[in-house]
Structure formats: C-alpha cells, structure tokens
Design an enzyme around this catalytic site. Structure first.
Site, short mmCIF file in Angstrom:
data_model
loop_
_atom_site.label_atom_id
_atom_site.label_comp_id
_atom_site.label_asym_id
_atom_site.label_seq_id
_atom_site.Cartn_x
_atom_site.Cartn_y
_atom_site.Cartn_z
CG ASP A 21 -1.83 -1.22 1.30
OD1 ASP A 21 -1.89 -1.97 0.31
OD2 ASP A 21 -2.43 -1.44 2.37
CE LYS A 84 -3.61 -4.44 1.31
NZ LYS A 84 -4.19 -3.74 2.45
CB CYS A 117 -1.91 -2.66 5.79
SG CYS A 117 -3.50 -1.81 5.52
#
Length: 200
Positions: A21, A84, A117
């Site tokens: 990310d 995602k 994450c």
C-alpha cells in the site's frame, strides 16, 4: 549443535517480496515517506534481479490512489498492483496470487502503515507458518510511536527485522551471485537523507 529455532536465513527458492500500500494519497501523511518509497523501489529492483515473486497491493485505490510511480517504474512487466479492501495482504483480494505461489515459505515485507496493514499481514503469515522478515527502512506509519510499537509487536510474534541491504545481500550469500553487481549498484546510489529511526 543445530539451532533450536529458526534463525531466519533467507533462501531465494522459497522467498517473495511484499510491498504493502505505498500509494499517492499517503505522500504527505506518513513519517519518512520518501525513505519508505526509496527503500521499496530498491527492494523491488533487487527482488526482480533475484527473480523473486513480488506482490504489490493498493488499499482502496479509488480513494487512496495508485502505487507511487517510483515503485511502478521498476516493477517487472508481469507484476500488477492488486487492489484490496482487507487490511491484510492475505485476504480474499489476493487469494489467487497466493494460490499461484504455493512454495513461498518466507517473505520480505515493506510498506505502510506499520501498525495496521503491515502488522496484520505479518501476523496472518506467521500464523500460516510463513517466515516474515520486516524491512525496517521500508516501513512506517503516520506516528512513529505506532511504527515502533508495530515492529515490536511483530517480533514478539516471531517476525525478523532487517534492512533492505542486509536482506538482499543475505539472499545472494556471495559476490559470485549473478545478481551481485546489479544489487550492489542499488546501494551505491544516493539515498534520501532523513532515515527512519532504527532504535526500537
């Protein structure tokens, strides 16, 4: 006498790189973000030279933007960033990627944010028996307290810490490795001047 627990020696035949990310929207929000982007770029270039599988994810890209261009520019032609919604990189959004790479037993993990994450990805993988190596110069959060706590929490669960140079050179093992010149050159390049804090 053999080690009583895994010592974290990376082997290219079982290893993958995970980039979590590192997206445009976070540019002004993440502590040391320029360092993270620069490190992730080197890791992708190094993993490509080593011919390792690479998984790149984007959290809700409609709102948070695409992977930073500096990273996109060094991705292999066959590697795409996967969108995602799950915080972890091991959710349903990436299930097909994992199914197509059944031999992965070790990962090098970098990206953001450390305490959300990245940590949840690390815990999911550790629970599945996959060895996790956190690239400390390629991981951060908005607040450095969150970053520090996440790295500590992950190591308490069994993750290993390493720097980008340390991990890539560990995989090569020797200056005779075919990728040595390529990877060595990556770490001779000038670096972003403000490092992330190394002390946990």
């Amino acid at each position: 006498m053999p080690a009583s627990r895994p010592i974290g020696r990376l082997e290219s035949r079982h290893c993958a790189l995970l980039v979590c990310d590192v997206q445009e929207r976070f540019t002004s929000l993440i502590s040391g973000f320029d360092v993270v982007v620069d490190t992730c770029r080197r890791m992708v270039a190094g993993a490509s030279a080593l011919q390792l599988p690479i998984l790149v994810t984007e959290q809700y890209p409609k709102a948070l933007g695409a992977t930073k261009k500096l990273i996109q520019n060094v991705l292999p032609a066959t590697t795409e960033s996967l969108p995602k919604m799950s915080f972890s990189m091991c959710g349903t959004d990436t299930a097909n990627w994992w199914a197509s790479h059944p031999d992965i037993k070790q990962v090098m993990l970098c990206g953001i944010e450390a305490h959300v994450c990245v940590l949840q990805t690390a815990l999911d993988l550790l629970e599945q028996g996959v060895e996790v190596h956190l690239v400390v110069d390629g991981i951060s959060s908005q607040r450095l307290t969150d970053r520090q706590t996440a790295l500590t929490r992950a190591t308490q669960s069994g993750a290993f810490l390493g720097t980008s140079e340390m991990l890539l050179f560990q995989i090569m093992q020797s200056a005779k490795h075919p990728a040595f010149k390529t990877i060595s050159a990556l770490f001779k390049e000038s670096r972003v001047p403000t490092p992330l804090p190394g002390k946990l």
